[in-house]
Design a protein around this motif. Structure first.
Motif, PDB file in Angstrom:
ATOM      1  N   UNK A  48      37.233  38.647  37.821  1.00  0.00           N
ATOM      2  CA  UNK A  48      35.806  38.636  37.475  1.00  0.00           C
ATOM      3  C   UNK A  48      35.439  37.356  36.724  1.00  0.00           C
ATOM      4  N   UNK A  49      36.309  36.962  35.811  1.00  0.00           N
ATOM      5  CA  UNK A  49      36.052  35.749  35.037  1.00  0.00           C
ATOM      6  C   UNK A  49      35.937  34.536  35.964  1.00  0.00           C
ATOM      7  N   UNK A  50      36.896  34.401  36.882  1.00  0.00           N
ATOM      8  CA  UNK A  50      36.883  33.270  37.805  1.00  0.00           C
ATOM      9  C   UNK A  50      35.648  33.266  38.687  1.00  0.00           C
ATOM     10  N   UNK A  51      35.260  34.437  39.155  1.00  0.00           N
ATOM     11  CA  UNK A  51      34.095  34.529  40.033  1.00  0.00           C
ATOM     12  C   UNK A  51      32.825  34.161  39.280  1.00  0.00           C
ATOM     13  N   UNK A  52      32.701  34.668  38.046  1.00  0.00           N
ATOM     14  CA  UNK A  52      31.516  34.341  37.247  1.00  0.00           C
ATOM     15  C   UNK A  52      31.457  32.851  36.920  1.00  0.00           C
ATOM     16  N   UNK A  53      32.618  32.297  36.586  1.00  0.00           N
ATOM     17  CA  UNK A  53      32.680  30.869  36.285  1.00  0.00           C
ATOM     18  C   UNK A  53      32.293  30.038  37.501  1.00  0.00           C
TER      19      UNK A  53
END
Length: 310
Positions: free
Chosen positions: A215-220
């Protein structure tokens, strides 16, 4: 549009091919500009000749300067005969980077062009070469020249940090894109907008069990993609010429420069000096050694040259 009306060309008498002069001639043939073929020379032995008077030492220095001026006149004679405006400037200075920066401050050059070569990574961190000093301290853009040609319809990479909300990054992005667009127009090239973003911090993923790295990577990624789309629209860059990639700039930029066969990378440098430069370094410096194309380094709008107070 950004123009380079007054260009300082740094020569290197230790090499046969003057790559910086070649690039400057290419620019001068595309736009009306004044070139200054510049050389900083120094020989410590002339300062230590105690058997000679100060006047005699000065006479020896002037003889060396005159010899170098003659060398430069022979280098540029054909170009001058073809109508290009080229001045010659040779100075006696024991710190070449200071001579270059001082010339920029005093004569208001718009661009410095200098040939470069690969530096040993460790030495670059401990014994800072002239290139690094000029990158950190020169107030105007610096074009470091390598061997890649400038082909018609080539690619110029504009390396931005679009995801940052800090004012100095936003200002630097604007200046990078202004320079890249101006050069692309001049060289009939395309601007490729490149933005690298960091992946998941390993320590967070380990220390916080409930942390979701996907999720973090996708949001970033989405954050940077939206920021890049906005910048691209502002500067008229088609979406197919934008690239958002996970990783450190020193990894992403060389890879994309190779894939796109880029003729130049335009990058911002904040001019970090002192201990922070030795330990942390500047992104531009980490990138340059890994590129086989030219690099145009651009300073922030509010950059204050550390030599300007001298």
């Amino acid at each position: 549009m950004t123009s380079y009306a007054n260009i300082l060309v740094v020569l290197d008498p230790s090499v046969v091919e003057q790559k910086a002069l070649g690039r400057a001639i290419e620019l001068a043939r595309l736009q009306d500009c004044q070139l200054t073929a510049f050389l900083s020379i120094y020989d410590f032995s002339y300062e230590m000749t105690t058997m000679l008077s100060g006047e005699e030492r000065e006479s020896m220095r002037q003889a060396v300067i005159a010899d170098r001026e003659l060398w430069i006149r022979e280098l540029v004679a054909d170009y001058q005969a073809a109508g290009l405006r080229i001045d010659i400037q040779v100075v006696w200075h024991n710190r070449p980077f200071e001579a270059i920066v001082q010339a920029v401050l005093e004569q208001q050059f718009d661009l410095v062009i200098k040939g470069t070569h690969d530096h040993d990574v460790l030495k670059s961190m401990i014994f800072t070469p002239t290139d690094w000093h000029v990158l950190r301290k020169c107030p105007c853009p610096v074009l470091l020249v390598k061997d890649h040609d400038w082909p018609e319809q080539g690619n110029i990479i504009a390396a931005v940090n679009a995801g940052s909300e800090q004012t100095h990054h936003s200002s630097l992005n604007q200046r990078i894109l202004q320079q890249a667009n101006a050069l692309a127009t001049l060289l009939h090239s395309k601007v490729q907008l490149v933005n690298a973003y960091p992946g998941t911090p390993v320590n967070i993923a380990i220390e916080i069990p409930e942390f979701n790295p996907q999720d973090y990577n996708q949001n970033m990624k989405q954050h940077h993609q939206l920021a890049v789309q906005k910048l691209a629209a502002e500067f008229g860059i088609p979406q197919e010429q934008t690239h958002v990639a996970e990783g450190m700039p020193e990894d992403v930029l060389p890879r994309l420069a190779s894939e796109l066969d880029a003729e130049m990378v335009v990058i911002g440098t904040i001019g970090r000096t002192g201990l922070s430069a030795a330990i942390i370094g500047n992104t531009a410096e980490h990138v340059i050694d890994r590129l086989d194309c030219d690099v145009l380094a651009v300073k922030p709008a509010n950059f204050v040259c550390p030599l300007s107070k001298n």
